[in-house]
Write a protein that holds these residues in place. Structure first.
Motif, mmCIF file in Angstrom:
data_model
loop_
_atom_site.group_PDB
_atom_site.id
_atom_site.type_symbol
_atom_site.label_atom_id
_atom_site.label_comp_id
_atom_site.label_asym_id
_atom_site.label_seq_id
_atom_site.Cartn_x
_atom_site.Cartn_y
_atom_site.Cartn_z
ATOM 1 N N ILE A 7 0.832 -1.206 0.000
ATOM 2 C CA ILE A 7 0.000 0.000 0.000
ATOM 3 C C ILE A 7 0.864 1.253 0.000
ATOM 4 N N ALA A 8 0.555 2.142 -0.927
ATOM 5 C CA ALA A 8 1.239 3.428 -1.046
ATOM 6 C C ALA A 8 0.213 4.536 -0.824
ATOM 7 N N HIS A 9 0.706 5.763 -0.752
ATOM 8 C CA HIS A 9 -0.179 6.904 -0.514
ATOM 9 C C HIS A 9 -1.178 7.086 -1.638
ATOM 10 N N GLY A 10 -0.683 7.107 -2.875
ATOM 11 C CA GLY A 10 -1.520 7.428 -4.026
ATOM 12 C C GLY A 10 -1.315 8.874 -4.419
ATOM 13 N N LEU A 46 -6.756 4.108 -7.436
ATOM 14 C CA LEU A 46 -7.295 2.777 -7.216
ATOM 15 C C LEU A 46 -6.276 1.739 -7.662
ATOM 16 N N PRO A 47 -6.307 0.586 -7.054
ATOM 17 C CA PRO A 47 -7.304 0.084 -6.128
ATOM 18 C C PRO A 47 -7.096 0.619 -4.715
ATOM 19 N N SER A 48 -8.186 0.725 -4.006
ATOM 20 C CA SER A 48 -8.120 1.103 -2.585
ATOM 21 C C SER A 48 -7.722 -0.125 -1.781
ATOM 22 N N LEU A 49 -7.415 0.076 -0.524
ATOM 23 C CA LEU A 49 -7.107 -1.049 0.345
ATOM 24 C C LEU A 49 -8.312 -1.985 0.435
ATOM 25 N N ASP A 50 -9.511 -1.407 0.512
ATOM 26 C CA ASP A 50 -10.740 -2.217 0.529
ATOM 27 C C ASP A 50 -10.802 -3.126 -0.689
ATOM 28 N N ASN A 51 -10.571 -2.537 -1.880
ATOM 29 C CA ASN A 51 -10.613 -3.305 -3.128
ATOM 30 C C ASN A 51 -9.617 -4.453 -3.100
ATOM 31 N N SER A 52 -8.393 -4.173 -2.693
ATOM 32 C CA SER A 52 -7.336 -5.189 -2.714
ATOM 33 C C SER A 52 -7.593 -6.295 -1.693
ATOM 34 N N ILE A 53 -8.103 -5.941 -0.536
ATOM 35 C CA ILE A 53 -8.444 -6.961 0.458
ATOM 36 C C ILE A 53 -9.566 -7.851 -0.067
ATOM 37 N N GLU A 54 -10.556 -7.247 -0.685
ATOM 38 C CA GLU A 54 -11.649 -8.032 -1.278
ATOM 39 C C GLU A 54 -11.113 -9.008 -2.333
ATOM 40 N N ILE A 55 -10.183 -8.551 -3.159
ATOM 41 C CA ILE A 55 -9.580 -9.429 -4.176
ATOM 42 C C ILE A 55 -8.904 -10.616 -3.499
ATOM 43 N N CYS A 56 -8.120 -10.343 -2.476
ATOM 44 C CA CYS A 56 -7.414 -11.418 -1.761
ATOM 45 C C CYS A 56 -8.390 -12.412 -1.154
ATOM 46 N N ILE A 57 -9.416 -11.912 -0.508
ATOM 47 C CA ILE A 57 -10.391 -12.793 0.137
ATOM 48 C C ILE A 57 -11.171 -13.593 -0.902
ATOM 49 N N ASN A 58 -11.528 -12.949 -2.021
ATOM 50 C CA ASN A 58 -12.247 -13.661 -3.085
ATOM 51 C C ASN A 58 -11.393 -14.742 -3.741
ATOM 52 N N THR A 62 -6.356 -16.557 3.391
ATOM 53 C CA THR A 62 -6.687 -16.639 4.813
ATOM 54 C C THR A 62 -5.722 -15.823 5.662
ATOM 55 N N ASP A 63 -4.691 -15.296 5.004
ATOM 56 C CA ASP A 63 -3.609 -14.597 5.699
ATOM 57 C C ASP A 63 -3.169 -13.437 4.804
ATOM 58 N N VAL A 64 -3.410 -12.205 5.253
ATOM 59 C CA VAL A 64 -3.110 -11.024 4.438
ATOM 60 C C VAL A 64 -2.087 -10.151 5.155
ATOM 61 N N ASP A 65 -0.913 -10.006 4.546
ATOM 62 C CA ASP A 65 0.116 -9.109 5.057
ATOM 63 C C ASP A 65 0.011 -7.775 4.322
ATOM 64 N N ILE A 66 0.106 -6.703 5.079
ATOM 65 C CA ILE A 66 0.037 -5.350 4.519
ATOM 66 C C ILE A 66 1.418 -4.725 4.653
ATOM 67 N N TYR A 67 2.009 -4.327 3.510
ATOM 68 C CA TYR A 67 3.330 -3.689 3.516
ATOM 69 C C TYR A 67 3.162 -2.214 3.164
ATOM 70 N N PRO A 68 3.301 -1.316 4.149
ATOM 71 C CA PRO A 68 3.190 0.120 3.866
ATOM 72 C C PRO A 68 4.434 0.636 3.128
ATOM 73 N N TYR A 69 4.233 1.047 1.900
ATOM 74 C CA TYR A 69 5.311 1.590 1.079
ATOM 75 C C TYR A 69 5.414 3.103 1.373
ATOM 76 N N PHE A 70 5.885 3.394 2.599
ATOM 77 C CA PHE A 70 6.026 4.758 3.087
ATOM 78 C C PHE A 70 7.405 4.911 3.697
ATOM 79 N N LEU A 71 8.029 6.077 3.496
ATOM 80 C CA LEU A 71 9.352 6.302 4.067
ATOM 81 C C LEU A 71 9.324 6.565 5.561
ATOM 82 N N ASN A 72 8.321 7.266 6.024
ATOM 83 C CA ASN A 72 8.300 7.691 7.425
ATOM 84 C C ASN A 72 7.068 7.173 8.148
ATOM 85 N N SER A 73 7.162 7.155 9.464
ATOM 86 C CA SER A 73 6.048 6.668 10.287
ATOM 87 C C SER A 73 5.106 7.810 10.643
ATOM 88 N N GLY A 74 4.561 8.413 9.618
ATOM 89 C CA GLY A 74 3.597 9.490 9.808
ATOM 90 C C GLY A 74 2.208 8.944 10.127
#
Length: 118
Positions: A7-10, A46-58, A62-74
């Motif tokens: 997941i990136a900012h967009g 797009l896709p939003s996080l909602d969209n991508s999670i739905e794709i994975c579940i569909n 059963t196990d979804v890892d989220i990798y934030p593609y962000f430089l800082n912990s904002g």
């Protein structure tokens, strides 16, 4: 089945979003740990996080890892993404969601920068 969402900012600029999509596509070609790898954006694209999670579940993940593609912990890394994952855990209690450390926490980021500037 294990999935990864990067997941990136967009951005309002398609070229910026395409850079993220290219990274995700390159990772898909290079890794076997995950059966499903999807991009996602928090804002402006797009896709939003909602969209991508739905794709994975569909696709029976059963196990979804989220990798934030962000430089800082904002705010997006420390509040927005975790808040969204709490919602998904409530909506899909049988799915295991894990937020991985964001890109800026990578132990090799210094090596990447040094390699680029030398």
């Amino acid at each position: 089945m294990k999935s990864l969402i990067i997941i990136a900012h967009g951005s309002k600029k398609a070229t910026s979003n395409n850079e993220v999509l290219d990274i995700v596509n390159n990772i898909k070609k290079s890794i076997t740990l995950y059966t499903i790898i999807e991009p996602a954006f928090l804002e402006f694209a797009l896709p939003s996080l909602d969209n991508s999670i739905e794709i994975c579940i569909n696709k029976n993940s059963t196990d979804v890892d989220i990798y934030p593609y962000f430089l800082n912990s904002g705010k997006h890394v420390t509040v927005d993404i975790p808040d969204l994952i709490v919602e998904f855990k409530s909506k899909y209690p049988k799915i295991k969601f894990t937020i991985l450390p964001h890109f800026g926490q990578s132990k090799t980021i210094t090596d990447i920068i040094l390699s680029d500037i030398q």
